[in-house]
Design a protein around this motif. Structure first.
Motif, PDB file in Angstrom:
ATOM      1  N   UNK A  48       1.178  -1.480  -0.097  1.00  0.00           N
ATOM      2  CA  UNK A  48       0.171   0.122  -0.153  1.00  0.00           C
ATOM      3  C   UNK A  48       0.994   1.383  -0.075  1.00  0.00           C
ATOM      4  N   UNK A  49       2.186   1.222  -0.031  1.00  0.00           N
ATOM      5  CA  UNK A  49       2.965   2.026  -0.368  1.00  0.00           C
ATOM      6  C   UNK A  49       4.187   2.139  -1.354  1.00  0.00           C
ATOM      7  N   UNK A  88       5.982   1.143   6.826  1.00  0.00           N
ATOM      8  CA  UNK A  88       4.138   0.585   7.538  1.00  0.00           C
ATOM      9  C   UNK A  88       3.266   1.163   7.951  1.00  0.00           C
ATOM     10  N   UNK A  89       2.941   1.545   6.536  1.00  0.00           N
ATOM     11  CA  UNK A  89       0.768   1.645   6.080  1.00  0.00           C
ATOM     12  C   UNK A  89       0.162   0.589   6.006  1.00  0.00           C
ATOM     13  N   UNK A  90      -0.948   0.903   6.094  1.00  0.00           N
ATOM     14  CA  UNK A  90      -1.911  -0.214   6.641  1.00  0.00           C
ATOM     15  C   UNK A  90      -2.844   0.357   5.352  1.00  0.00           C
ATOM     16  N   UNK A  91      -3.809  -0.710   4.874  1.00  0.00           N
ATOM     17  CA  UNK A  91      -5.428  -0.382   4.206  1.00  0.00           C
ATOM     18  C   UNK A  91      -6.218  -1.545   4.966  1.00  0.00           C
ATOM     19  N   UNK A  92      -6.850  -1.718   5.483  1.00  0.00           N
ATOM     20  CA  UNK A  92      -7.982  -2.691   6.149  1.00  0.00           C
ATOM     21  C   UNK A  92      -9.334  -2.590   5.240  1.00  0.00           C
ATOM     22  N   UNK A 185      -0.102   7.567  -4.617  1.00  0.00           N
ATOM     23  CA  UNK A 185       0.677   6.587  -5.074  1.00  0.00           C
ATOM     24  C   UNK A 185       0.477   5.025  -5.907  1.00  0.00           C
ATOM     25  N   UNK A 186       0.131   4.754  -4.619  1.00  0.00           N
ATOM     26  CA  UNK A 186       0.044   2.499  -4.627  1.00  0.00           C
ATOM     27  C   UNK A 186      -1.300   2.752  -5.031  1.00  0.00           C
ATOM     28  N   UNK A 187      -2.140   3.517  -5.694  1.00  0.00           N
ATOM     29  CA  UNK A 187      -3.957   3.664  -5.582  1.00  0.00           C
ATOM     30  C   UNK A 187      -4.916   3.365  -4.575  1.00  0.00           C
ATOM     31  N   UNK A 188      -4.292   3.526  -3.175  1.00  0.00           N
ATOM     32  CA  UNK A 188      -5.587   2.498  -2.486  1.00  0.00           C
ATOM     33  C   UNK A 188      -6.691   3.757  -2.284  1.00  0.00           C
ATOM     34  N   UNK A 189      -6.950   5.027  -2.822  1.00  0.00           N
ATOM     35  CA  UNK A 189      -7.823   5.478  -3.073  1.00  0.00           C
ATOM     36  C   UNK A 189      -8.760   5.910  -4.420  1.00  0.00           C
ATOM     37  N   UNK A 190      -7.596   5.024  -4.780  1.00  0.00           N
ATOM     38  CA  UNK A 190      -8.591   5.299  -6.581  1.00  0.00           C
ATOM     39  C   UNK A 190      -9.963   4.798  -6.933  1.00  0.00           C
TER      40      UNK A 190
END
Length: 422
Positions: A48-49, A88-92, A185-190
């Motif tokens: 996610x990063x 260290x980012x997380x997307x749940x 830029x990893x697209x987590x909110x695209x």
């Protein structure tokens, strides 16, 4: 255990074990473990990063040393190697299995390089959860992380009230505006239809709520190094190239940059380090600088002007220089329609609500998320939950009224119910 009690337990644990940006290894593994127990789909670290867009990341040596600290201080080993390199980012993600919008919530996790107060009146010291190291949660990110876990809990417990998909993002390195862009830029909110970031305090009173804070200044954080030639200050001063004089000249002229008629602008040199002895021509100097503007265009004006001054100072004293961008934030304007949904949810929790505020304030890299979501047709807002503060943000005596957390969780949960059923 009641959710209110669990929130306090989470918050005190995170507060006691603060971690700086891109080093939130213990925090991230604890969060991931809680989310896994709740049944969320978890992506973590480089998933996610985007490493190409990280700024101001600690050295490999600092990262490795903190890995050992995290391991010794209760990090969950199942996830520790996934964040060992400082991503260290997380997307749940919670997928309800029913067609509906994608709603994204974002919180930050990092602490500050501040030594926490040891005065007997300091509540975390009295209750035994003062920081165990030389850092401190002096801005409330321990609270934010706990609120997000509380929200995650309520969403699972009330999944039948929801439609669509809900994501919760746990972002590293908000301090210094360094971590958000790599996640964007990893697209987590695209795929986001709605995006909500939140903060505690910032001058908003206890039991009050601001649905859309629009005053964030665009900013750039710069680390500048000057490299000259050392020489004996008495014997051969002409053989030296004085990096300290270049730095001092730059500091004076940076503060003389003409302000812009288009809106508020800021510049600050927060640190200057130079020299090695009174009889030595300084061969090195470094500056830590930040520029700000009410719009990204105004900040760019300040940044470009600053870069030209630094270049000129280096040329004047015949030294080399480098400029590194170690943090960045954009300006943003929240979506009024989404702010109304948030305000209605807060009102149902008996909070005193304000829809929007536009006066210039600090800076936040959540603006990268906001801009990306809006560019793709979604709605986004940055909201603030009021609290009572023992001292201002970034102060060694900072502390919050922990009763602020449960109403924040309930407000965000009710917003999720409304938005996913649109």
């Amino acid at each position: 255990m009641s959710l209110h009690t669990q929130l306090i337990n989470w918050r005190r644990d995170f507060h006691q074990h603060p971690e700086l940006g891109f080093l939130e290894m213990r925090t991230a593994t604890k969060v991931a473990d809680e989310l896994d127990k709740l049944g969320y789909d978890i992506k973590i670290g480089r998933e996610v990063m985007n490493p190409d867009f990280t700024m101001g990341k600690p050295t490999q040596e600092e990262t490795a040393a903190h890995y050992d600290w995290a391991k010794e201080n209760g990090a969950v080993l199942e996830y520790l190697d996934k964040v060992a390199d400082g991503y260290t980012g997380i997307a749940a993600t919670l997928d309800t299995g029913i067609d509906g919008p994608v709603v994204v919530f974002r919180v930050d996790m990092d602490a500050l390089p501040i030594y926490e107060s040891e005065e007997s009146s300091h509540f975390p010291l009295q209750e035994g959860f003062r920081s165990v190291n030389n850092e401190m949660h002096a801005c409330g990110h321990d609270v934010h992380t706990s609120i997000a876990l509380g929200l995650a809990t309520l969403l699972v417990e009330n999944k039948t009230d929801l439609k669509g998909t809900i994501k919760i993002l746990f972002q590293p390195a908000e301090e210094g505006t360094r971590g958000a862009r790599s996640m964007v830029e990893a697209g987590v909110v695209d795929d986001a239809d709605f995006f909500i970031a939140s903060h505690i305090g910032t001058g908003v009173p206890f039991n009050h709520f601001l649905a859309s804070n629009n005053g964030f200044l665009a900013t750039t954080k710069l680390d500048v190094s000057f490299k000259g030639v050392s020489s004996h200050a008495g014997g051969q001063p002409e053989e030296g190239k004085n990096a300290m004089l270049a730095a001092a000249n730059a500091v004076i002229n940076l503060n003389a940059i003409p302000r812009h008629s288009g809106g508020a602008t800021r510049i600050n040199v927060g640190e200057l380090h130079a020299g090695s002895g009174r009889n030595v021509i300084a061969d090195s100097a470094s500056l830590k600088i930040e520029t700000r503007g009410t719009t990204s265009e105004l900040n760019d004006y300040m940044k470009q002007y600053a870069e030209s001054i630094i270049k000129g100072a280096a040329q004047m004293f015949q030294v080399d220089y480098t400029i590194e961008t170690v943090g960045e934030g954009k300006s943003a304007k929240g979506s009024t329609e989404l702010a109304r949904v948030l305000a209605e949810a807060a009102d149902s929790e008996n909070l005193v609500t304000e829809l929007e505020e536009n006066k210039p304030s600090g800076s936040e890299d959540a603006t990268f998320f906001i801009n990306r979501v809006q560019e793709q047709g979604g709605q986004a807002s940055y909201c603030i939950f009021g609290t009572e503060l023992a001292a201002g943000h970034h102060n060694e005596k900072f502390d919050v009224n922990e009763d602020s957390m449960i109403s924040a969780v309930q407000t965000l949960f009710k917003s999720a119910v409304t938005l996913t059923n649109k």
